[in-house]
Design a protein around this motif. Structure first.
Motif, PDB file in Angstrom:
ATOM      1  N   ALA A 106       5.538   3.835  -6.535  1.00  0.00           N
ATOM      2  CA  ALA A 106       6.642   3.593  -5.609  1.00  0.00           C
ATOM      3  C   ALA A 106       6.398   2.310  -4.811  1.00  0.00           C
ATOM      4  N   TYR A 107       7.466   1.769  -4.278  1.00  0.00           N
ATOM      5  CA  TYR A 107       7.420   0.618  -3.370  1.00  0.00           C
ATOM      6  C   TYR A 107       6.615  -0.540  -3.951  1.00  0.00           C
ATOM      7  N   ASP A 108       6.831  -0.785  -5.247  1.00  0.00           N
ATOM      8  CA  ASP A 108       6.167  -1.899  -5.936  1.00  0.00           C
ATOM      9  C   ASP A 108       4.653  -1.861  -5.806  1.00  0.00           C
ATOM     10  N   ASP A 109       4.121  -0.646  -5.670  1.00  0.00           N
ATOM     11  CA  ASP A 109       2.674  -0.442  -5.631  1.00  0.00           C
ATOM     12  C   ASP A 109       2.006  -1.120  -4.434  1.00  0.00           C
ATOM     13  N   ARG A 110       2.753  -1.271  -3.338  1.00  0.00           N
ATOM     14  CA  ARG A 110       2.170  -1.793  -2.101  1.00  0.00           C
ATOM     15  C   ARG A 110       1.849  -0.634  -1.174  1.00  0.00           C
ATOM     16  N   PRO A 111       0.796  -0.726  -0.324  1.00  0.00           N
ATOM     17  CA  PRO A 111       0.563   0.318   0.678  1.00  0.00           C
ATOM     18  C   PRO A 111       1.829   0.538   1.496  1.00  0.00           C
ATOM     19  N   HIS A 112       2.196   1.805   1.676  1.00  0.00           N
ATOM     20  CA  HIS A 112       3.490   2.098   2.291  1.00  0.00           C
ATOM     21  C   HIS A 112       3.439   3.490   2.907  1.00  0.00           C
ATOM     22  N   ALA A 113       4.148   3.658   3.998  1.00  0.00           N
ATOM     23  CA  ALA A 113       4.295   4.988   4.577  1.00  0.00           C
ATOM     24  C   ALA A 113       5.112   5.866   3.642  1.00  0.00           C
ATOM     25  N   PRO A 114       4.913   7.197   3.687  1.00  0.00           N
ATOM     26  CA  PRO A 114       5.730   8.075   2.841  1.00  0.00           C
ATOM     27  C   PRO A 114       7.209   7.865   3.108  1.00  0.00           C
ATOM     28  N   GLY A 115       7.997   7.896   2.042  1.00  0.00           N
ATOM     29  CA  GLY A 115       9.434   7.690   2.169  1.00  0.00           C
ATOM     30  C   GLY A 115      10.164   8.328   1.015  1.00  0.00           C
TER      31      GLY A 115
ATOM     32  N   PRO B 185     -12.423  17.085 -12.556  1.00  0.00           N
ATOM     33  CA  PRO B 185     -12.784  15.670 -12.648  1.00  0.00           C
ATOM     34  C   PRO B 185     -11.530  14.847 -12.939  1.00  0.00           C
ATOM     35  N   GLN B 186     -11.290  13.814 -12.127  1.00  0.00           N
ATOM     36  CA  GLN B 186     -10.087  13.002 -12.304  1.00  0.00           C
ATOM     37  C   GLN B 186     -10.303  11.642 -11.655  1.00  0.00           C
ATOM     38  N   GLN B 187      -9.260  10.832 -11.558  1.00  0.00           N
ATOM     39  CA  GLN B 187      -9.457   9.404 -11.331  1.00  0.00           C
ATOM     40  C   GLN B 187      -9.253   8.948  -9.886  1.00  0.00           C
ATOM     41  N   VAL B 188      -8.102   9.227  -9.295  1.00  0.00           N
ATOM     42  CA  VAL B 188      -7.714   8.575  -8.036  1.00  0.00           C
ATOM     43  C   VAL B 188      -7.690   9.585  -6.901  1.00  0.00           C
ATOM     44  N   CYS B 189      -7.800   9.076  -5.675  1.00  0.00           N
ATOM     45  CA  CYS B 189      -7.994   9.931  -4.505  1.00  0.00           C
ATOM     46  C   CYS B 189      -6.880  10.979  -4.396  1.00  0.00           C
ATOM     47  N   PHE B 190      -7.286  12.245  -4.365  1.00  0.00           N
ATOM     48  CA  PHE B 190      -6.342  13.357  -4.276  1.00  0.00           C
ATOM     49  C   PHE B 190      -5.926  13.605  -2.826  1.00  0.00           C
ATOM     50  N   SER B 191      -6.869  13.575  -1.919  1.00  0.00           N
ATOM     51  CA  SER B 191      -6.593  13.881  -0.520  1.00  0.00           C
ATOM     52  C   SER B 191      -5.843  12.751   0.168  1.00  0.00           C
ATOM     53  N   GLN B 192      -5.117  13.101   1.211  1.00  0.00           N
ATOM     54  CA  GLN B 192      -4.408  12.082   1.997  1.00  0.00           C
ATOM     55  C   GLN B 192      -5.408  11.106   2.597  1.00  0.00           C
ATOM     56  N   ARG B 193      -5.021   9.828   2.600  1.00  0.00           N
ATOM     57  CA  ARG B 193      -5.897   8.775   3.121  1.00  0.00           C
ATOM     58  C   ARG B 193      -5.042   7.775   3.869  1.00  0.00           C
ATOM     59  N   LYS B 194      -4.906   7.976   5.179  1.00  0.00           N
ATOM     60  CA  LYS B 194      -4.154   7.051   6.013  1.00  0.00           C
ATOM     61  C   LYS B 194      -4.983   5.806   6.281  1.00  0.00           C
ATOM     62  N   PHE B 195      -4.309   4.651   6.217  1.00  0.00           N
ATOM     63  CA  PHE B 195      -5.004   3.396   6.405  1.00  0.00           C
ATOM     64  C   PHE B 195      -5.084   2.961   7.863  1.00  0.00           C
ATOM     65  N   ASP B 196      -4.364   3.623   8.758  1.00  0.00           N
ATOM     66  CA  ASP B 196      -4.474   3.335  10.182  1.00  0.00           C
ATOM     67  C   ASP B 196      -4.066   4.580  10.961  1.00  0.00           C
ATOM     68  N   THR B 197      -4.119   4.507  12.266  1.00  0.00           N
ATOM     69  CA  THR B 197      -3.914   5.681  13.114  1.00  0.00           C
ATOM     70  C   THR B 197      -2.490   5.814  13.639  1.00  0.00           C
ATOM     71  N   THR B 198      -1.573   4.977  13.173  1.00  0.00           N
ATOM     72  CA  THR B 198      -0.193   5.058  13.646  1.00  0.00           C
ATOM     73  C   THR B 198       0.534   6.232  12.996  1.00  0.00           C
ATOM     74  N   ALA B 199       1.665   6.605  13.594  1.00  0.00           N
ATOM     75  CA  ALA B 199       2.436   7.748  13.088  1.00  0.00           C
ATOM     76  C   ALA B 199       2.962   7.489  11.682  1.00  0.00           C
ATOM     77  N   ASP B 200       3.319   6.245  11.394  1.00  0.00           N
ATOM     78  CA  ASP B 200       3.847   5.906  10.070  1.00  0.00           C
ATOM     79  C   ASP B 200       2.816   5.096   9.269  1.00  0.00           C
ATOM     80  N   ALA B 201       1.589   5.572   9.267  1.00  0.00           N
ATOM     81  CA  ALA B 201       0.502   4.866   8.588  1.00  0.00           C
ATOM     82  C   ALA B 201       0.796   4.702   7.102  1.00  0.00           C
ATOM     83  N   ALA B 202       0.384   3.567   6.580  1.00  0.00           N
ATOM     84  CA  ALA B 202       0.541   3.297   5.159  1.00  0.00           C
ATOM     85  C   ALA B 202      -0.463   4.116   4.356  1.00  0.00           C
TER      86      ALA B 202
END
Length: 554
Positions: free
Chosen positions: A353-362, A396-413
């Motif tokens: 989604a979103y051209d594969d850029r870090p993005h808040a859920p939408g 066993p799998q490839q990419v991070c399963f758990s949520q990983r917010k990149f910052d502490t804001t409400a709409d973190a990417a």
């Protein structure tokens, strides 16, 4: 295909321009434009260099005429069952030549399996044919072995004897195995440094190694080998370009497998492998490439990459690709102690989604129709959990399963390439684990080049919600170069993600010890890979108790 005899005709493997490439393109394309049948067929014929119908009639080379060591790429074993294991080698007396130095002739290769490292008690032996159409690789699915047993194996071609490897079979089905020790590794960019981590894996007392993807990288490697400055090897120009063709991918595996530390790890332990993106191209999604190239052209590249991957890994015939498609997800068991559901989150996923850029859920990323596994694999996983009798269900799998917010804001990417970009897919899997009564869920993850220990939450946005499992990312073998214990974003990540219990950005691996009471997780790290020979230490240890999901310091 019977490994010790003649393989089926290649036409039965569906290397057909219309059935394989065009059929896969029609299934996977979506929003990308599609070429005409004629153009796609021409692209296939021009680009793949895949074997022609009937090519396995190549003449046989008298192995006595091989004048230099053909076992330059080592030996390996994998996917142990209670009564069998896959043995692998690939003949290449000249590994940096396209044909490995053996031309277009097939070669007979003898193999044997013994109970002792001196081969005084041989229990099985046979002869396999190394075909040029499979890059002179050998895959022997040895049957009739005893469950829960350590074996030694080796190959012979003419006067040349391979190094000996050690492997083991899984415990008997339904048996109450007491314990299992495994190592998890991922991401080994050759040009980023030495495989010191793999040398330590080779020396560790583990039963099994899981490789979680990015076994190789498609990027160019210069004549100095990138960061490998302390060797006097000058690499040929064939590596100083991005891999695109079947010959390119085969040669890149030759480069990686020429590393002695990687060879040592394979020789010491059976591997269970799965791929991520760089085995083909960075962040590809199903049939959608990273860059704007015609989709049929990309599927030709994917077919070549998948083909070379199978040729160079200890995988059974069931994983042999058919054109640009391969059945790579599969299930293994370790008695009733553990069930391993090995996923493929790359081949069937929706485009990021979103051209594969870090993005808040939408709305785009949270579309319920989006999938990271594909519907068939998702159903296979949930059905497997419902039927599981194992104490530990390991994924066993490839990419991070758990949520990983990149910052502490409400709409973190979030990362749109990880499960955060496929939240509906993740919610279905979490719900399926809960419905199946999976109490002891352990997720092994690669990709991110850092080590995390994470509680898997029923609702990641509510820290008080139930913990339903445990995820560990194993950092990288080499990708990312030396790394540091606490990168600049350490405080931010730990605050933004309260379910994250550990974060370390050095190179290393995870060692997991499973028993009937708990799983212990040891994060093993080295201070540097820019110079060879660094010592390994345990940077942190955690336990998760059976029946009580959640991580606690050991």
């Amino acid at each position: 295909m019977a490994p010790t005899g003649r393989p089926r005709a290649l036409s039965e493997h569906a290397f057909s321009p219309h059935d394989a490439v065009l059929g896969a393109a029609a299934r996977h394309l979506g929003r990308r434009r599609f070429l005409t049948v004629a153009a796609a067929t021409a692209a296939l014929a021009f680009s793949t260099n895949l074997p022609a119908r009937g090519a396995t009639t190549a003449p046989e080379l008298d192995a006595r005429r091989i004048t230099s060591d053909p076992f330059t790429l080592g030996v390996a074993s994998g996917d142990p069952l209670p009564d069998s294991v896959v043995l692998w080698t690939r003949l290449a007396p000249e590994p940096f030549q396209e044909d490995g130095g053996l031309g277009t002739q097939r070669v007979s290769v003898d193999w044997e399996v013994a109970l002792d490292e001196y081969f005084g008690a041989v229990v099985s032996r046979g002869t396999a044919l190394a075909y040029p159409e499979y890059a002179h690789s050998v895959h022997v699915d040895v049957r009739g072995l005893t469950a829960g047993t350590v074996y030694y194996y080796r190959f012979r071609a003419g006067a040349w004897l391979s190094p000996a490897g050690r492997t083991r079979t899984a415990p008997a089905a339904g048996s109450d195995a007491a314990s299992l020790k495994l190592a998890a590794v991922a991401c080994q960019a050759y040009q980023d440094g030495y495989y010191t981590v793999l040398r330590h894996v080779a020396e560790d007392d583990v039963d099994l190694v899981f490789h979680l993807g990015d076994y190789l990288y498609e990027y160019a490697v210069n004549s100095a080998g990138g960061e490998r400055r302390y060797t006097d090897v000058v690499l040929p120009d064939v590596f100083n370009r991005e891999t695109m063709t079947l010959a390119d991918y085969r040669l890149r595996y030759s480069l990686y497998k020429s590393d002695k530390d990687l060879q040592a790890a394979h020789a010491a332990h059976p591997f269970v492998v799965t791929w991520d993106d760089h085995e083909v191209e960075n962040n590809y999604a199903g049939a959608v490439p990273e860059n704007d190239v015609p989709p049929a052209e990309f599927l030709v590249r994917r077919a070549a990459a998948y083909r070379a991957y199978w040729e160079n890994q200890p995988l059974r015939a069931a994983q042999l690709p058919q054109g640009p498609d391969a059945q790579h997800y599969r299930r293994l068991n370790w008695g009733t102690l553990a069930q391993f559901d090995i996923l493929d989150t790359r081949q069937y996923r929706s485009d990021q989604a979103y051209d594969d850029r870090p993005h808040a859920p939408g709305a785009e990323s949270d579309d319920p129709a989006r999938t990271i596994t594909g519907a068939a694999q998702e159903q296979w996983l949930l059905d497997g959990w419902r039927a599981s009798t194992a104490l530990w269900n390991v994924m066993p799998q490839q990419v991070c399963f758990s949520q990983r917010k990149f910052d502490t804001t409400a709409d973190a990417a979030l990362s749109m390439d990880a499960w955060d970009g496929y939240r509906a897919s993740r919610n279905r899997v979490v719900a399926g684990a809960k419905a199946a009564g999976v109490d002891n869920w352990l997720i092994l993850t690669g990709d991110v080049h850092v080590a995390y220990a994470l509680d898997v939450k029923e609702n990641f946005d509510d820290p008080a919600s139930a913990t339903v499992g445990t995820e560990v990312t194993c950092t990288s073998v080499a990708s990312g170069r030396d790394g540091v214990a606490k990168p600049d974003n350490w405080d931010t990540y730990m605050k933004a993600n309260p379910h994250m219990k550990f974060y370390d950005a050095r190179r290393g691996y995870v060692r997991a010890t499973l028993d009937r009471q708990q799983t212990r997780l040891d994060f093993r790290t080295v201070p540097a890979i820019s110079t060879p020979g660094a010592a390994v230490t345990t940077s942190a240890s955690f336990v998760t108790e059976a029946g009580s999901p959640g991580l606690e310091p050991a």
